[in-house]
Design a protein around this motif. Structure first.
Motif, PDB file in Angstrom:
ATOM      1  N   LEU A  87     -38.370   9.454  17.163  1.00 30.30           N
ATOM      2  CA  LEU A  87     -38.987  10.778  17.016  1.00 30.30           C
ATOM      3  C   LEU A  87     -40.504  10.719  17.195  1.00 30.30           C
ATOM      4  N   LEU A  88     -41.090   9.520  17.000  1.00 28.13           N
ATOM      5  CA  LEU A  88     -42.548   9.361  17.171  1.00 28.13           C
ATOM      6  C   LEU A  88     -42.983   9.631  18.615  1.00 28.13           C
ATOM      7  N   PHE A  89     -42.012   9.612  19.550  1.00 23.30           N
ATOM      8  CA  PHE A  89     -42.363   9.964  20.932  1.00 23.30           C
ATOM      9  C   PHE A  89     -42.924  11.386  21.018  1.00 23.30           C
ATOM     10  N   GLY A  90     -42.662  12.205  19.982  1.00 23.64           N
ATOM     11  CA  GLY A  90     -43.253  13.552  19.941  1.00 23.64           C
ATOM     12  C   GLY A  90     -44.774  13.486  20.012  1.00 23.64           C
ATOM     13  N   PHE A 128     -31.310  24.809  29.740  1.00 18.59           N
ATOM     14  CA  PHE A 128     -30.545  25.534  28.719  1.00 18.59           C
ATOM     15  C   PHE A 128     -29.184  24.878  28.472  1.00 18.59           C
ATOM     16  N   ILE A 129     -28.563  24.365  29.557  1.00 14.69           N
ATOM     17  CA  ILE A 129     -27.262  23.705  29.385  1.00 14.69           C
ATOM     18  C   ILE A 129     -27.426  22.421  28.567  1.00 14.69           C
ATOM     19  N   MET A 130     -28.539  21.687  28.792  1.00 16.75           N
ATOM     20  CA  MET A 130     -28.771  20.459  28.017  1.00 16.75           C
ATOM     21  C   MET A 130     -28.904  20.760  26.530  1.00 16.75           C
ATOM     22  N   VAL A 131     -29.675  21.809  26.204  1.00 25.15           N
ATOM     23  CA  VAL A 131     -29.858  22.173  24.792  1.00 25.15           C
ATOM     24  C   VAL A 131     -28.516  22.620  24.201  1.00 25.15           C
ATOM     25  N   ALA A 132     -27.723  23.376  24.983  1.00 27.14           N
ATOM     26  CA  ALA A 132     -26.410  23.846  24.497  1.00 27.14           C
ATOM     27  C   ALA A 132     -25.471  22.668  24.232  1.00 27.14           C
ATOM     28  N   GLY A 133     -25.475  21.675  25.141  1.00 28.75           N
ATOM     29  CA  GLY A 133     -24.610  20.501  24.963  1.00 28.75           C
ATOM     30  C   GLY A 133     -24.956  19.718  23.706  1.00 28.75           C
ATOM     31  N   PHE A 134     -26.272  19.492  23.514  1.00 24.97           N
ATOM     32  CA  PHE A 134     -26.730  18.799  22.298  1.00 24.97           C
ATOM     33  C   PHE A 134     -26.357  19.613  21.055  1.00 24.97           C
ATOM     34  N   SER A 135     -26.563  20.930  21.141  1.00 25.03           N
ATOM     35  CA  SER A 135     -26.292  21.802  19.990  1.00 25.03           C
ATOM     36  C   SER A 135     -24.826  21.721  19.584  1.00 25.03           C
ATOM     37  N   SER A 136     -23.927  21.667  20.587  1.00 25.98           N
ATOM     38  CA  SER A 136     -22.492  21.613  20.258  1.00 25.98           C
ATOM     39  C   SER A 136     -22.185  20.360  19.444  1.00 25.98           C
ATOM     40  N   ILE A 137     -22.821  19.239  19.809  1.00 24.28           N
ATOM     41  CA  ILE A 137     -22.609  17.977  19.065  1.00 24.28           C
ATOM     42  C   ILE A 137     -23.192  18.090  17.651  1.00 24.28           C
ATOM     43  N   ILE A 138     -24.428  18.624  17.568  1.00 25.70           N
ATOM     44  CA  ILE A 138     -25.107  18.714  16.253  1.00 25.70           C
ATOM     45  C   ILE A 138     -24.324  19.647  15.320  1.00 25.70           C
ATOM     46  N   ILE A 139     -23.917  20.818  15.833  1.00 28.08           N
ATOM     47  CA  ILE A 139     -23.217  21.806  14.994  1.00 28.08           C
ATOM     48  C   ILE A 139     -21.865  21.255  14.535  1.00 28.08           C
ATOM     49  N   GLN A 140     -21.137  20.626  15.459  1.00 28.47           N
ATOM     50  CA  GLN A 140     -19.801  20.135  15.114  1.00 28.47           C
ATOM     51  C   GLN A 140     -19.863  18.962  14.128  1.00 28.47           C
ATOM     52  N   GLY A 190     -40.834  22.259  25.224  1.00 29.55           N
ATOM     53  CA  GLY A 190     -39.503  21.893  25.716  1.00 29.55           C
ATOM     54  C   GLY A 190     -39.175  20.441  25.426  1.00 29.55           C
ATOM     55  N   LEU A 191     -40.158  19.562  25.641  1.00 30.67           N
ATOM     56  CA  LEU A 191     -39.953  18.122  25.377  1.00 30.67           C
ATOM     57  C   LEU A 191     -39.640  17.890  23.897  1.00 30.67           C
ATOM     58  N   TRP A 192     -40.377  18.589  23.032  1.00 30.74           N
ATOM     59  CA  TRP A 192     -40.150  18.437  21.590  1.00 30.74           C
ATOM     60  C   TRP A 192     -38.754  18.899  21.193  1.00 30.74           C
ATOM     61  N   VAL A 193     -38.315  20.036  21.769  1.00 32.71           N
ATOM     62  CA  VAL A 193     -36.987  20.572  21.431  1.00 32.71           C
ATOM     63  C   VAL A 193     -35.901  19.578  21.830  1.00 32.71           C
ATOM     64  N   LEU A 199     -36.185  16.349  22.454  1.00 32.15           N
ATOM     65  CA  LEU A 199     -36.309  15.109  21.671  1.00 32.15           C
ATOM     66  C   LEU A 199     -35.656  15.285  20.302  1.00 32.15           C
ATOM     67  N   THR A 200     -35.949  16.414  19.639  1.00 27.75           N
ATOM     68  CA  THR A 200     -35.377  16.688  18.314  1.00 27.75           C
ATOM     69  C   THR A 200     -33.853  16.749  18.395  1.00 27.75           C
ATOM     70  N   CYS A 201     -33.344  17.444  19.432  1.00 27.05           N
ATOM     71  CA  CYS A 201     -31.884  17.543  19.618  1.00 27.05           C
ATOM     72  C   CYS A 201     -31.264  16.159  19.798  1.00 27.05           C
ATOM     73  N   ALA A 202     -31.904  15.318  20.619  1.00 25.07           N
ATOM     74  CA  ALA A 202     -31.361  13.986  20.899  1.00 25.07           C
ATOM     75  C   ALA A 202     -31.347  13.127  19.636  1.00 25.07           C
ATOM     76  N   VAL A 203     -32.425  13.209  18.833  1.00 23.50           N
ATOM     77  CA  VAL A 203     -32.503  12.404  17.601  1.00 23.50           C
ATOM     78  C   VAL A 203     -31.464  12.899  16.581  1.00 23.50           C
ATOM     79  N   LEU A 204     -31.334  14.214  16.441  1.00 27.06           N
ATOM     80  CA  LEU A 204     -30.330  14.754  15.509  1.00 27.06           C
ATOM     81  C   LEU A 204     -28.911  14.367  15.935  1.00 27.06           C
ATOM     82  N   SER A 205     -28.672  14.359  17.254  1.00 23.90           N
ATOM     83  CA  SER A 205     -27.353  13.929  17.755  1.00 23.90           C
ATOM     84  C   SER A 205     -27.102  12.472  17.384  1.00 23.90           C
ATOM     85  N   GLY A 206     -28.156  11.646  17.497  1.00 21.70           N
ATOM     86  CA  GLY A 206     -28.031  10.227  17.140  1.00 21.70           C
ATOM     87  C   GLY A 206     -27.730  10.042  15.661  1.00 21.70           C
ATOM     88  N   LEU A 207     -28.376  10.868  14.818  1.00 22.51           N
ATOM     89  CA  LEU A 207     -28.115  10.775  13.370  1.00 22.51           C
ATOM     90  C   LEU A 207     -26.702  11.269  13.048  1.00 22.51           C
TER      91      LEU A 207
END
Length: 551
Positions: free
Chosen positions: A66-69, A174-186, A266-269, A271-279
């Motif tokens: 996340l420090l890449f932010g 938008f599709i990338m954010v939606a894909g990450f969101s589906s993983i995070i929400i589920q 956009g980069l921050w959004v 990055l946050t999605c990717a890190v949350l998916s990893g967690l």
């Protein structure tokens, strides 16, 4: 998603009457505004490598990523205040054109060839990554996926030019954010909320952010990410044709700066999605790691494995995840093909033509787009032999991008740098970067330098519900050597080759600048006269002021 991308290419080929000129094809007629360009910049370097590599990175090494932010913020400021104003003022179509204006034809040619080699290798990795994901999630033919990606990208790049590339990028973001969101929400639903996921991460030591160890040998620390990462990403945002071409296609300099700063959000959004998916990935598998228990054969397969498991009951969602990985690929590959076409026509073909018409140049641009598209499919076959996706991709940018960043930095910031000194500097930087980078690939650092966090297989009695035999997928040679290497280690392996991969770029840049400056001064750099427009003008350039559109 593939069909929509292809359709946009057809749309811009037939509706854009100005496609007859090269400037329209590769620079969108320099008429773009900030919002689409900012999303395009975000999409094209947040590739499938991000979608698959970053969550697996967080799963194995923790959320320090996340420090890449901080890194992204530094990169955007440096790019918009130092590199972009000079390129925009000169109105260049290829960043390597600047090298001839500032130095000479030979330096321009070397820069162009290095960029072409770097980009083609990188595209190979980027095409192969999501094809692997698709193969795992759906059992879809691996090479069928690779060829399809290559063909669709080539199709809309060759037909629609930069406008098609930018607008498909917008949809793909938008599709990338939606894909990450589906993983995070589920994962949140299954684990009882984000709070539980964060608690599991804390218990598993995944939330250790602040490691201020100054050693350059440790893979990720606060310093390697903020300093090394800044050099790596500045070589991409500041001087890499794929990115520079987009913001130079903006109507005004103000719009170009605005595009860069909005892109930071956009980069921050992402990055946050990717890190949350990893967690989320860690929370799901904290007691039964699919990698150690041989359910998957490489960390890059963890995200597709999770997607199969948690999304398979919801119609369309596994497809959304695949489209998310694919969006990353298409956006990166298309911008790279477009940049390769621009550079090839501007730097390699145009100088040898006698007063070519715009129509001829536009035709050349389309044919070279087609050629590079086909070549990239071939490179994906080579990428299948390379390992550790995220690290491999960033290492290539470090080894080649670092010395190139050093060359442009000499030109823009050092009035004494001459063509001979800069050429010697570039050669020195490139040689040392390649030596260390290749050494590190064959003799990876020992685990105490990379600090992987513990993974548990305590509850692995239950077999997972998946219709695929995961162990049949080949293990990356990179990972195999990392686990089984019983070579007798010598000091050079534990010191020089163990340097963090994020420092490859910094090393290449600094050696190029240092050697280039010394040899320039020794070969009469102080006596030469350099036109001020080729250098950074602090008073004029380092403001957020508007700039008249280039005629």
């Amino acid at each position: 998603m593939l069909l929509v991308s292809a359709a946009l290419g057809v749309y811009y080929a037939f509706t854009d009457s100005g496609q007859g000129s090269e400037a329209d094809f590769v620079m969108a007629g320099r008429g773009l505004s900030a919002p689409p360009v900012s999303l395009s910049l975000t999409a094209s370097f947040m590739s499938a490598v991000t979608v698959l590599g970053t969550p697996a990175e967080v799963y194995r090494f923790g959320a320090m990523y996340l420090l890449f932010g901080i890194t992204y913020a530094l990169v955007v400021i440096i790019t918009s205040e130092i590199y972009m104003p000079v390129f925009y003022r000169l109105g260049v179509a290829s960043t390597y054109e600047y090298l001839e204006l500032r130095f000479n034809k030979r330096v321009r040619l070397v820069g162009t060839v290095l960029f072409i080699v770097q980009t083609i290798i990188y595209i190979g990795i980027v095409i192969y990554a999501p094809a692997l994901a698709l193969n795992e999630v759906t059992g879809f033919e691996l090479w069928g996926a690779v060829v399809t990606t290559g063909i669709v990208c080539t199709f809309y790049c060759s037909l629609g030019g930069l406008k098609a590339v930018v607008w498909t990028d917008v949809i793909q973001t938008f599709i990338m954010v939606a894909g990450f969101s589906s993983i995070i929400i589920q994962t949140s639903n299954l684990q009882g909320g984000l709070k539980t996921i964060i608690r599991h991460a804390k218990e598993g030591g995944r939330l250790r952010f602040w490691d201020f160890n100054p050693s350059p040998l440790q893979r990720h620390t606060f310093w390697t990410i903020t300093i090394g990462g800044t050099f790596t990403w500045t070589s991409i945002y500041g001087v890499n044709q794929s990115q520079v071409q987009r913001y130079l296609a903006c109507k005004t300099r103000f719009q170009a700066k605005l595009a860069l700063y909005v892109n930071l959000l956009g980069l921050w959004v992402i990055l946050t999605c990717a890190v949350l998916s990893g967690l989320g990935l860690y929370s799901m598998y904290r007691n039964c790691d699919p990698w150690t228990s041989h359910k998957v054969s490489a960390p890059d397969q963890l995200m597709p494995y999770l997607a199969v498991e948690i999304l398979s009951d919801s119609p369309g969602l596994p497809g959304l995840f695949v489209a998310c990985a694919y969006s990353g690929t298409l956006s990166t590959v298309s911008s790279s093909i477009n940049a390769l076409a621009a550079v090839t026509v501007e730097d390699l073909i145009k100088p040898h033509l006698n007063a070519p018409s715009q129509k001829t140049l536009s035709l050349f641009s389309k044919v070279t787009s087609l050629f590079y598209g086909i070549l990239c499919i071939g490179m994906a076959a080579l990428a299948s032999l390379m390992g550790g996706l995220l690290q491999a991709a960033l290492s290539i940018f470090g080894m080649i991008g670092g010395p190139l960043l050093g060359l442009f930095t000499l030109g823009i910031l050092n009035p004494f740098a001459n063509s001979l000194g800069s050429f010697i500097g570039l050669t020195a930087g490139f040689t040392i970067s390649m030596w260390i980078g290749i050494g590190a690939h064959f003799y990876p650092p020992p685990p105490e330098r990379t600090l992987p966090l513990p993974l548990s297989v305590a509850n692995c009695t239950v077999t997972r519900s998946s219709h695929l035999d995961w162990t049949k997928f080949p293990e990356h040679p990179f990972l195999r050597s990392w686990r089984t290497s019983d070579l007798k280690r010598i000091p050079i392996m534990d010191n020089l080759y163990s340097i963090s991969y994020l420092y490859f770029s910094a090393l290449g840049t600094l050696i190029t600048v240092f050697v280039g400056t010394i040899f320039s001064l020794l070969t009469g750099g102080k006596e030469q006269h350099v036109d001020r427009k080729y250098l950074l003008n602090v008073k004029e350039d380092m403001t957020f002021g508007s700039f008249k559109k280039i005629n």
